[in-house]
Design a protein around this motif. Structure first.
Motif, PDB file in Angstrom:
ATOM      1  N   THR A 191      36.429  53.515  43.800  1.00  0.00           N
ATOM      2  CA  THR A 191      37.640  52.729  43.564  1.00  0.00           C
ATOM      3  C   THR A 191      38.781  53.225  44.447  1.00  0.00           C
ATOM      4  OG1 THR A 191      38.310  54.121  41.703  1.00  0.00           O
ATOM      5  CG2 THR A 191      36.988  52.161  41.191  1.00  0.00           C
TER       6      THR A 191
ATOM      7  N   LEU B 241      40.144  43.545  46.711  1.00  0.00           N
ATOM      8  CA  LEU B 241      40.877  43.256  45.466  1.00  0.00           C
ATOM      9  C   LEU B 241      42.359  43.053  45.717  1.00  0.00           C
ATOM     10  CD1 LEU B 241      39.152  46.307  43.997  1.00  0.00           C
ATOM     11  CD2 LEU B 241      38.855  44.063  42.902  1.00  0.00           C
TER      12      LEU B 241
ATOM     13  N   LEU C 239      31.419  41.230  41.530  1.00  0.00           N
ATOM     14  CA  LEU C 239      31.086  42.236  40.509  1.00  0.00           C
ATOM     15  C   LEU C 239      32.010  41.954  39.344  1.00  0.00           C
ATOM     16  CD1 LEU C 239      31.289  45.342  42.918  1.00  0.00           C
ATOM     17  CD2 LEU C 239      29.220  44.069  42.271  1.00  0.00           C
ATOM     18  N   THR C 240      31.467  41.901  38.125  1.00  0.00           N
ATOM     19  CA  THR C 240      32.339  41.471  37.030  1.00  0.00           C
ATOM     20  C   THR C 240      33.036  42.636  36.332  1.00  0.00           C
ATOM     21  OG1 THR C 240      30.922  41.561  35.048  1.00  0.00           O
ATOM     22  CG2 THR C 240      30.656  39.633  36.503  1.00  0.00           C
ATOM     23  N   GLN C 241      34.154  42.283  35.721  1.00  0.00           N
ATOM     24  CA  GLN C 241      34.769  43.164  34.728  1.00  0.00           C
ATOM     25  C   GLN C 241      33.717  43.391  33.636  1.00  0.00           C
ATOM     26  OE1 GLN C 241      36.578  45.527  33.939  1.00  0.00           O
ATOM     27  NE2 GLN C 241      38.537  44.561  34.410  1.00  0.00           N
TER      28      GLN C 241
ATOM     29  N   ASP D  23      40.588  31.048  36.607  1.00  0.00           N
ATOM     30  CA  ASP D  23      39.899  32.222  37.121  1.00  0.00           C
ATOM     31  C   ASP D  23      38.750  31.836  38.048  1.00  0.00           C
ATOM     32  OD1 ASP D  23      40.786  34.732  35.404  1.00  0.00           O
ATOM     33  OD2 ASP D  23      38.990  35.175  36.575  1.00  0.00           O
TER      34      ASP D  23
ATOM     35  N   SER E 111      35.959  40.746  42.769  1.00  0.00           N
ATOM     36  CA  SER E 111      35.909  40.850  41.305  1.00  0.00           C
ATOM     37  C   SER E 111      35.647  39.478  40.675  1.00  0.00           C
ATOM     38  CB  SER E 111      37.258  41.358  40.791  1.00  0.00           C
ATOM     39  OG  SER E 111      38.251  40.409  41.121  1.00  0.00           O
ATOM     40  N   ALA E 112      35.141  39.498  39.431  1.00  0.00           N
ATOM     41  CA  ALA E 112      35.020  38.270  38.634  1.00  0.00           C
ATOM     42  C   ALA E 112      35.266  38.648  37.177  1.00  0.00           C
ATOM     43  CB  ALA E 112      33.632  37.659  38.802  1.00  0.00           C
ATOM     44  N   TYR E 113      35.770  37.703  36.415  1.00  0.00           N
ATOM     45  CA  TYR E 113      36.209  38.004  35.047  1.00  0.00           C
ATOM     46  C   TYR E 113      35.590  37.019  34.052  1.00  0.00           C
ATOM     47  CZ  TYR E 113      39.527  40.893  37.536  1.00  0.00           C
ATOM     48  OH  TYR E 113      40.067  41.857  38.349  1.00  0.00           O
TER      49      TYR E 113
END
Ligand code: FAD
Length: 301
Positions: A49, A107, A178-180, A162, A147-149
């Protein structure tokens, strides 16, 4: 190279591991021990990160440098564009390339003033992750994750807003999302149906959070917009003073979630390691995934 790539069938689980850069010498020692131990599980990639606004730039750089240079791990660096103008972001991208990075998790990030403060794009910067992906594509030479939520980002009006942002990121050239983290696979499957109905075809890889501490997780999850279902209270009931039982339940919970995803045809997962081995290794063992040398010894026997 500590990680000999073993052949894998299409229906075998593929894992990736997320780490964060260390903030102290003790944390650094723990990180490298964890990376060495988890590297033996043959991850598809590992990721590191990046503190929003560059707050962990130096430790992120040194972490990815060692993962690539010394450990030869397929390594993705996260990168945020918040609080930076384009020239600064381009400098970071050039620095990452010099370190050997060829995969970026692109991000927006959160303002330094904290999650919950209204997001203000930098006037000379990339306004959101979709713009950053387009910038990275223009520069070229990087694999790009975003990212994906599945339960929507806390700032999004609704799931369709979203998904519209995910579509912008995919259209701009993202290779995967890559999801939360989430705990309800029905929610994820419904989300994935909506994603596909919106014409988004990139892989959407579930983010799995093994539960180190349910109370802390609840605090963190509410800020991320992830729901912690009531069944988890029942699973961890009475285990506050029983760390070994708690670890076993935590490994069972994450492994059961992954097994259920596999039954639904999903064979990639991104594991949030929190820089610790035991729980992640417990989940993988529970799924029958062994360190490479143990698996090879088993196959030879
Ligand atoms: P975007 O993809 O740009 O937007 C996410 C969603 O928020 C969109 O769906 C959009 O609808 C909504 N949204 C965005 N901006 C607005 C707005 N102004 N108004 C209304 N809605 C809006 N953070 C870090 O600091 N460092 C990391 O390394 C890091 N890694 C992460 C890895 C993963 C896999 C995930 C899921 C998150 C990570 N984050 C990280 C957290 C992330 O930076 C925050 O969630 C941030 O708030 C959004 O960044 P994004 O790239 O997801 O934003």
């Amino acid at each position: 190279n500590p990680v000999a790539k073993a052949p894998r069938s299409e229906s075998a689980l593929r894992v990736s591991f997320e780490f964060f850069p260390p903030k102290s010498p003790d944390m650094e020692q723990q990180l490298w021990q964890t990376v060495c131990e988890l590297a033996r599980y043959n991850p598809d990639f590992v990721s590191v990160t990046y503190g929003a606004g560059g707050t962990t730039k130096a430790p992120t750089f040194s972490t990815v440098e060692r993962m690539i240079g010394e450990m030869r791990l397929p390594t993705a660096s996260h990168l945020t564009c918040v609080d930076a103008d384009k020239a600064e972001t381009h400098q970071v991208i050039a620095d990452l390339r010099k370190l050997g990075v060829r995969h970026i998790v692109a991000l927006r990030g959160d303002p330094a003033s904290g999650i919950g403060t209204a997001y203000q794009p930098h006037p000379q910067g990339y306004a959101n992750a979709a713009e950053l992906v387009a910038g990275l594509k223009e520069i070229g030479g990087f694999e790009i994750s975003v990212s994906a939520y599945p339960e929507k980002h806390p700032e999004s009006a609704d799931v369709s807003a979203d998904i519209a942002m995910l579509k912008r990121k995919a259209d701009a050239g993202a290779d995967r999302a890559l999801t939360q983290f989430f705990f309800d696979n029905d929610v994820f499957e419904r989300y994935l149906d909506q994603v596909r109905a919106a014409g988004i075809t990139i892989p959407v890889i579930p983010g799995i959070m093994p539960i180190q501490n349910l109370t802390q997780l609840k605090r963190f999850a509410s800020r991320c917009g992830s729901t912690v279902p009531a069944f988890l209270d029942a699973r961890f009931e009475g285990l506050d003073d029983k760390p070994e039982d708690r670890a076993k339940v935590a490994a069972d919970v994450a492994a059961e979630q992954i097994e259920d995803l596999m039954r639904r045809g999903i064979f990639d997962v991104h594991l949030y390691t929190m820089n610790r081995t035991p729980l992640v290794a417990g989940v993988l063992h529970r799924l029958g995934i062994l360190p490479v040398e143990a698996a090879q010894a088993g196959a030879a026997a």
